[in-house]
Design a protein around this motif. Structure first.
Motif, PDB file in Angstrom:
ATOM      1  N   GLU A  14       7.205   2.696  -2.785  1.00 57.13           N
ATOM      2  CA  GLU A  14       7.794   4.032  -2.672  1.00 57.13           C
ATOM      3  C   GLU A  14       9.064   4.176  -3.496  1.00 57.13           C
ATOM      4  OE1 GLU A  14       9.977   6.739   0.769  1.00 57.13           O
ATOM      5  OE2 GLU A  14       8.417   5.313   1.380  1.00 57.13           O
ATOM      6  N   ILE A  15       9.916   3.144  -3.474  1.00 58.22           N
ATOM      7  CA  ILE A  15      11.187   3.247  -4.203  1.00 58.22           C
ATOM      8  C   ILE A  15      11.032   2.894  -5.681  1.00 58.22           C
ATOM      9  CG2 ILE A  15      12.517   2.794  -2.118  1.00 58.22           C
ATOM     10  CD1 ILE A  15      13.059  -0.041  -3.166  1.00 58.22           C
TER      11      ILE A  15
ATOM     12  N   THR B 292       4.213  -2.106 -10.242  1.00 56.82           N
ATOM     13  CA  THR B 292       5.669  -1.994 -10.191  1.00 56.82           C
ATOM     14  C   THR B 292       6.352  -3.352 -10.205  1.00 56.82           C
ATOM     15  OG1 THR B 292       5.518  -1.823  -7.779  1.00 56.82           O
ATOM     16  CG2 THR B 292       5.784   0.236  -9.005  1.00 56.82           C
ATOM     17  N   TRP B 293       6.019  -4.216  -9.285  1.00 52.80           N
ATOM     18  CA  TRP B 293       6.753  -5.468  -9.145  1.00 52.80           C
ATOM     19  C   TRP B 293       5.809  -6.659  -9.187  1.00 52.80           C
ATOM     20  CZ3 TRP B 293       5.194  -7.313  -4.276  1.00 52.80           C
ATOM     21  CH2 TRP B 293       4.735  -6.334  -3.374  1.00 52.80           C
ATOM     22  N   SER B 294       6.408  -7.837  -9.421  1.00 51.06           N
ATOM     23  CA  SER B 294       5.645  -9.071  -9.549  1.00 51.06           C
ATOM     24  C   SER B 294       6.162 -10.106  -8.561  1.00 51.06           C
ATOM     25  CB  SER B 294       5.754  -9.624 -10.971  1.00 51.06           C
ATOM     26  OG  SER B 294       5.260  -8.703 -11.913  1.00 51.06           O
TER      27      SER B 294
ATOM     28  N   GLU C  73      15.522   1.410   5.784  1.00 49.53           N
ATOM     29  CA  GLU C  73      16.589   2.319   5.379  1.00 49.53           C
ATOM     30  C   GLU C  73      17.516   1.669   4.358  1.00 49.53           C
ATOM     31  OE1 GLU C  73      16.859   5.574   6.014  1.00 49.53           O
ATOM     32  OE2 GLU C  73      14.873   5.245   6.882  1.00 49.53           O
ATOM     33  N   SER C  74      17.748   0.378   4.517  1.00 53.04           N
ATOM     34  CA  SER C  74      18.576  -0.346   3.545  1.00 53.04           C
ATOM     35  C   SER C  74      17.927  -0.350   2.174  1.00 53.04           C
ATOM     36  CB  SER C  74      18.805  -1.787   4.007  1.00 53.04           C
ATOM     37  OG  SER C  74      19.580  -1.844   5.176  1.00 53.04           O
ATOM     38  N   LEU C  75      16.624  -0.606   2.123  1.00 56.19           N
ATOM     39  CA  LEU C  75      15.901  -0.615   0.847  1.00 56.19           C
ATOM     40  C   LEU C  75      15.973   0.748   0.173  1.00 56.19           C
ATOM     41  CD1 LEU C  75      12.729  -2.687   1.837  1.00 56.19           C
ATOM     42  CD2 LEU C  75      14.636  -3.445   0.412  1.00 56.19           C
ATOM     43  N   LYS C  76      15.801   1.784   0.944  1.00 57.28           N
ATOM     44  CA  LYS C  76      15.839   3.133   0.373  1.00 57.28           C
ATOM     45  C   LYS C  76      17.247   3.503  -0.094  1.00 57.28           C
ATOM     46  CE  LYS C  76      11.917   4.892   3.048  1.00 57.28           C
ATOM     47  NZ  LYS C  76      11.487   5.833   4.125  1.00 57.28           N
ATOM     48  N   HIS C  77      18.238   3.179   0.712  1.00 59.73           N
ATOM     49  CA  HIS C  77      19.615   3.539   0.370  1.00 59.73           C
ATOM     50  C   HIS C  77      20.110   2.804  -0.866  1.00 59.73           C
ATOM     51  CE1 HIS C  77      23.800   4.690   0.908  1.00 59.73           C
ATOM     52  NE2 HIS C  77      24.144   3.405   0.889  1.00 59.73           N
TER      53      HIS C  77
END
Length: 294
Positions: free
Chosen positions: A253-254, A47-49, A208-212
């Motif tokens: 997850e996101i 997903t990310w680097s 929660e901030s990351l998910k929102h």
């Protein structure tokens, strides 16, 4: 979100540095010994680097920044204006970009770039375009005219803008949510750079901030901090209060697909050992997560 589990950190650090085997540190000093080969980014390529925010190397020139990036095994670079001044000519920007590319690195962005006027906005986009950058990590004034101007330039150029949250001392955008609520009405390429250290220092719930804010996260800063308060300061990843394994799990997850850049603000005159330990720790945490998922 806050972890004090020393054994957990030791396990992950052992996996990051020993199992992945990319760095060695000599006993009793900070001398860095480069391994024969830098391992691939196997832990994050799904997903990310990983990358480097060059505020880390603010006491050094561009050539040294490039060398530190290579020695830490990082492929992606976001330049602060210490290393390429914002008023540089187009030709100077292009030359710096070539220097980075010739070193085998990806000059993906710049920042953090202040934007207090429309002229600042115009210049930031000129600068990024001249250097072939894909993203501007920004700190604009929280003003509707400025934000509308940024959005118009995004539409015009296709360059992404990620507003960086700066925690308790930031009157404009202290938290990821404070950015999200302003940019969600604009072009999807107008989003945020989540600084996890400043988020935790503010007292916000980081996960929660990351998910929102997931749909608008376009850049990300890895770091750890000594306390979940305004008095907290940057420290080596795994030695502070942020539950970084949970942060890594949340990024997967996101479905975050951007760059996660290390912004190691401690030890300004000697950042490489702490940076490399942080990179090893995050690689280990990431590899462990993927192993658990397989």
């Amino acid at each position: 979100m806050i972890s004090h589990q020393v054994t957990r950190r030791r396990d992950f650090l052992g996996l990051g540095v020993a199992a992945l085997g990319y760095t060695l540190f000599s006993e009793g000093n900070s001398r860095f010994v480069q391994a024969d080969e830098v391992p691939p980014e196997a832990a994050t390529t799904s997903t990310w680097s990983l990358g480097l925010a060059s505020y880390t190397t603010r006491a050094f020139d561009l050539e040294t920044t490039i060398r530190f990036c290579q020695r830490a095994g990082l492929k992606h670079l976001c330049l602060k204006d210490f290393h390429l001044p914002l008023q540089s000519s187009d030709e100077t920007c292009a030359a710096a970009a070539k220097k980075v590319a010739d070193a085998g690195l990806d000059l993906y962005g710049c920042g953090v770039v202040g934007m207090n006027s429309e002229a600042d906005v115009d210049n930031a986009f000129r600068y990024a375009r001249a250097a072939g950058m894909r993203i501007i990590v920004a700190s604009p004034k929280n003003d509707e005219a400025i934000l509308a101007k940024v959005n118009a330039k995004i539409v015009e150029t296709g360059i992404v803008v990620a507003i960086h949250n700066h925690g308790p001392c930031d009157k404009n955008f202290p938290t990821p949510e404070s950015v999200f609520e302003k940019v969600e009405k604009y072009d999807p390429r107008f989003g945020l750079c989540v600084d996890i250290g400043h988020t935790v220092r503010y007292g916000a719930n980081l996960v929660e901030s990351l998910k929102h804010c997931a749909s608008r996260i376009h850049d990300f800063h890895f770091k750890d901090v000594t306390a979940a308060s305004a008095k907290g300061s940057t420290c080596i990843c795994g030695r502070g209060v942020i539950d970084l394994p949970e942060v890594v799990r949340t990024l997967f997850e996101i479905g975050y697909k951007g760059i996660a850049a290390f912004e190691y603000e401690a030890e300004e005159k000697d950042p490489l050992p702490g940076l490399c330990e942080s990179v090893g720790y995050i690689r280990g945490v990431s590899a462990q997560h993927l192993s658990n998922m397989s």
